[in-house]
Scaffold this active site. Structure first.
Site, short mmCIF file in Angstrom:
data_model
loop_
_atom_site.label_atom_id
_atom_site.label_comp_id
_atom_site.label_asym_id
_atom_site.label_seq_id
_atom_site.Cartn_x
_atom_site.Cartn_y
_atom_site.Cartn_z
N LYS A 181 -23.30 7.51 -20.46
CA LYS A 181 -24.11 6.32 -20.71
C LYS A 181 -23.55 5.49 -21.86
O LYS A 181 -22.67 5.93 -22.60
CB LYS A 181 -25.56 6.73 -21.00
CG LYS A 181 -26.21 7.50 -19.84
CD LYS A 181 -26.14 6.75 -18.53
CE LYS A 181 -26.95 7.40 -17.42
NZ LYS A 181 -26.37 8.67 -16.93
N ASN A 182 -24.10 4.30 -22.03
CA ASN A 182 -23.57 3.36 -23.03
C ASN A 182 -23.61 3.94 -24.44
O ASN A 182 -22.69 3.76 -25.22
CB ASN A 182 -24.37 2.05 -22.99
CG ASN A 182 -24.09 1.25 -21.74
OD1 ASN A 182 -23.75 1.79 -20.69
ND2 ASN A 182 -24.26 -0.06 -21.84
#
Length: 376
Positions: A181-182
């Site tokens: 994820k980011n």
């Protein structure tokens, strides 16, 4: 070799983890857990954020709070990660899958109402690639039929729908901090609560069924077993690692969006020629550069492109296998209506490398190889 994913690293993670150790509190709900929760609450506007050990556990907590039980039905897309279905299957509920929109790969909001029965209790929209589902229509359906809404915003941190943070529009929202994820803590997640009345029960479920959170706040003189629950609390080490990334979340998001835009610019010629399709983002949605994909003609072409890229030192991957076609999906759920797009579109989708630190030259190399595959 250009990897598909490289977990983000900002430089302060080890220092913050060292601080957590020196504070002599590495179990959950310490200083860094509080910092992360407050950051998310401030940036999203949610009533309450509770860190969890994963987005899976955040969704399980949401399922517990909805009160679903055996025989209840919950509507969701089949193009989806298993956790969204698992959380409700564990409560004895039945996931009812409906088709997706081919443009955004999100649940088709126009098919939801037809899937509602007297057993339906809720809707679980998935904001695929950090692009918001049509939440106004979904919330209107939920209100008219008395249904809860759990937003699977695993990919949606710092993304918005009509100016509202993803994960804050429904009754509950779930974030993921998995390494893909980011922002990441390796494994981790968060539950966002829209209603004040859910907070106390959420804390109890999260703390093994006890009122330990109230005890630590000095609200009770000892904590006791209040209800069923489990251990959904991440350690301070996870929270310390995550906070180093939340501090630079805007910078990370901007860098990912720059990569996303470069992909779009360099591959637009293939879309204009009708060779591939590129992601679509509605004007009222603010995405976060979580994912860039191309849609090939069919699965055979996608497989060939993956193999070609791999031979040239580039790792690209496909994504979800539709849940309704999986063994557990056939056993525990059902598909309502016609599968016009879920299977067909999932078999065409290919994810290209996208991570914090991917360079412009690397993106150009990837795009060049994709165009080479198509003879351009």
């Amino acid at each position: 070799m250009i990897n598909f994913n490289v977990p983000p690293f900002t430089g302060k993670e080890m220092e913050y983890m060292r601080q957590a150790v020196e504070n002599q509190k590495i179990c959950g709900d310490g200083a860094f857990t509080k910092k992360c929760s407050e950051w998310i609450e401030s940036r999203t506007g949610t009533k309450k954020c509770l860190l969890t050990t994963s987005c899976t556990h955040a969704t399980e907590l949401a399922a517990l709070l909805t009160g679903v039980g055996p025989g209840d039905e919950v509507i969701m897309p089949s193009f989806n990660f298993v956790s969204a279905a698992d959380a409700f299957v564990l409560r004895g509920a039945v996931p009812v899958f409906v088709d997706i929109r081919p443009d955004t790969m999100n649940i088709d909001e126009k098919l939801i109402e037809d899937a509602i029965t007297e057993k339906t209790k809720g809707i679980v929209p998935v904001h695929y690639a950090g692009v918001g589902c049509e939440m106004d229509e979904i919330m209107d359906i939920a209100k008219r039929h008395g249904l809860f809404v759990v937003e699977d915003a695993a990919q949606g941190i710092l993304a918005e729908y009509k100016g509202r943070a993803l994960g804050t529009i429904g009754d509950f929202g779930c974030f993921s901090f998995h390494e893909t994820k980011n922002v990441s803590s390796g494994e981790g997640g968060a539950l966002l609560l829209a209603h004040e009345e859910d907070i106390e029960n959420a804390e109890i479920f999260r703390e093994k069924g006890t009122d330990r959170s109230k005890y630590y706040r000095g609200q009770v003189d000892k904590y006791r077993w209040q209800n069923y629950g489990s251990s959904y609390l991440p350690s301070e080490l996870n929270a310390a690692y995550l906070y180093a990334q939340l501090e630079l979340a805007d910078q990370i998001t901007a860098a990912r969006l720059a990569v996303w835009e470069q992909y779009r610019e360099e591959l637009s010629c293939l879309q204009e020629a009708g060779i591939v399709e590129l992601p679509y983002v509605p004007e009222h949605c603010k995405q976060n550069g979580h994912m860039f994909y191309v849609k090939t003609k069919d699965m055979a072409e996608r497989t060939a492109l993956i193999d070609f890229l791999k031979k040239n030192g580039i790792l690209a991957v496909f994504h979800y296998v539709p849940l309704h076609s999986a063994p557990a999906g056939l056993k525990y759920g059902r598909f309502h209506g016609e599968d016009r797009y879920t299977t067909k579109e999932s078999e065409r989708l290919l994810r290209l490398p996208l991570y914090y630190g991917l360079t412009r030259d690397q993106v150009s190399e990837i795009c060049g190889r994709v165009k080479e595959f198509y003879g351009r």
